[in-house]
Design an enzyme around this catalytic site. Sequence first.
Site, PDB file in Angstrom:
ATOM      1  N   ASP A   8     -35.769  29.165  39.378  1.00  0.00           N
ATOM      2  CA  ASP A   8     -36.394  28.735  40.630  1.00  0.00           C
ATOM      3  C   ASP A   8     -37.185  29.928  41.178  1.00  0.00           C
ATOM      4  O   ASP A   8     -37.354  30.950  40.487  1.00  0.00           O
ATOM      5  CB  ASP A   8     -35.352  28.162  41.613  1.00  0.00           C
ATOM      6  N   CYS A  65     -31.672  32.046  38.963  1.00  0.00           N
ATOM      7  CA  CYS A  65     -32.034  31.764  40.361  1.00  0.00           C
ATOM      8  C   CYS A  65     -31.607  32.995  41.158  1.00  0.00           C
ATOM      9  O   CYS A  65     -31.340  34.047  40.565  1.00  0.00           O
ATOM     10  CB  CYS A  65     -31.421  30.456  40.868  1.00  0.00           C
ATOM     11  N   THR A  67     -28.878  33.747  42.829  1.00  0.00           N
ATOM     12  CA  THR A  67     -27.515  34.156  42.494  1.00  0.00           C
ATOM     13  C   THR A  67     -27.094  33.776  41.076  1.00  0.00           C
ATOM     14  O   THR A  67     -26.091  34.285  40.569  1.00  0.00           O
ATOM     15  CB  THR A  67     -26.522  33.445  43.432  1.00  0.00           C
ATOM     16  N   GLY A  68     -27.796  32.832  40.477  1.00  0.00           N
ATOM     17  CA  GLY A  68     -27.375  32.264  39.179  1.00  0.00           C
ATOM     18  C   GLY A  68     -26.353  31.153  39.353  1.00  0.00           C
ATOM     19  O   GLY A  68     -25.969  30.501  38.378  1.00  0.00           O
ATOM     20  N   HIS A  98     -15.415  32.645  23.439  1.00  0.00           N
ATOM     21  CA  HIS A  98     -14.337  31.730  23.839  1.00  0.00           C
ATOM     22  C   HIS A  98     -14.814  30.352  24.283  1.00  0.00           C
ATOM     23  O   HIS A  98     -14.137  29.362  24.022  1.00  0.00           O
ATOM     24  CB  HIS A  98     -13.515  32.340  24.984  1.00  0.00           C
ATOM     25  N   ASN A  99     -15.938  30.314  25.023  1.00  0.00           N
ATOM     26  CA  ASN A  99     -16.382  29.034  25.619  1.00  0.00           C
ATOM     27  C   ASN A  99     -17.534  28.390  24.861  1.00  0.00           C
ATOM     28  O   ASN A  99     -17.973  27.307  25.228  1.00  0.00           O
ATOM     29  CB  ASN A  99     -16.834  29.229  27.076  1.00  0.00           C
ATOM     30  N   HIS A 133     -10.070  28.107  20.380  1.00  0.00           N
ATOM     31  CA  HIS A 133     -11.080  27.870  21.423  1.00  0.00           C
ATOM     32  C   HIS A 133     -11.795  26.533  21.220  1.00  0.00           C
ATOM     33  O   HIS A 133     -12.202  25.900  22.192  1.00  0.00           O
ATOM     34  CB  HIS A 133     -12.097  29.013  21.453  1.00  0.00           C
TER      35      HIS A 133
HETATM   36  C1  RB5 Z   1     -32.873  30.121  46.814  1.00  0.00           C
HETATM   37  O1  RB5 Z   1     -33.094  30.722  48.039  1.00  0.00           O
HETATM   38  C2  RB5 Z   1     -31.437  30.320  46.379  1.00  0.00           C
HETATM   39  O2  RB5 Z   1     -30.597  29.536  47.166  1.00  0.00           O
HETATM   40  C3  RB5 Z   1     -31.282  29.984  44.916  1.00  0.00           C
HETATM   41  O3  RB5 Z   1     -32.128  30.774  44.157  1.00  0.00           O
HETATM   42  C4  RB5 Z   1     -29.880  30.212  44.337  1.00  0.00           C
HETATM   43  O4  RB5 Z   1     -29.395  31.469  44.660  1.00  0.00           O
HETATM   44  C5  RB5 Z   1     -28.904  29.146  44.597  1.00  0.00           C
HETATM   45  O5  RB5 Z   1     -27.775  29.160  44.090  1.00  0.00           O
END
Ligand code: RB5
Length: 149
Positions: A8, A65, A67-68, A98-99, A133
Amino acid sequence: MKIAIGCDHGGVELKEEIKKYLFEAGYETKDFGTNSNESCDYPDYAILVAEAVASKEFDFGILICGTGIGIGIAANKIPGIRAALCSDTFSAHATREHNDANILTIGQRVVGPGLALDIVKTFLNTKFEGGRHQNRIDKITEIEKKYYK
Ligand code: RB5
């Protein structure tokens, strides 16, 4: 090896760094967007990469993104996807062994580009161990079958 990659607006810069590495290392890569810093919705890109991996057209996916987290939650809704958020190389290694994770998710606002590339390299170069696994992966597939009709 074919890699599907997407992000994103919170992951555009890191995606470019990772694409550069993948190109130089000889991976075949398809970028599913976004390619703009304009605010967008991470599920729209998660589904594109997740479907590309679930269909087996691509071997692995990489999603980024801020945070991922969000993009990984969305990807994990697609049957057959095991998306793993990694912020360290130990987790990247373990989730492949493992996953049998088939999508790596990373947070651009969490890890710097140097560590992110080490995480990508570790993830792509570690094999699934199978054995005990595999039994656990099969149980995840059973959960999918129960709830996705
Ligand atoms: C976007 O601002 C942010 O919320 C998105 O990139 C992500 O971190 C969501 O989990």
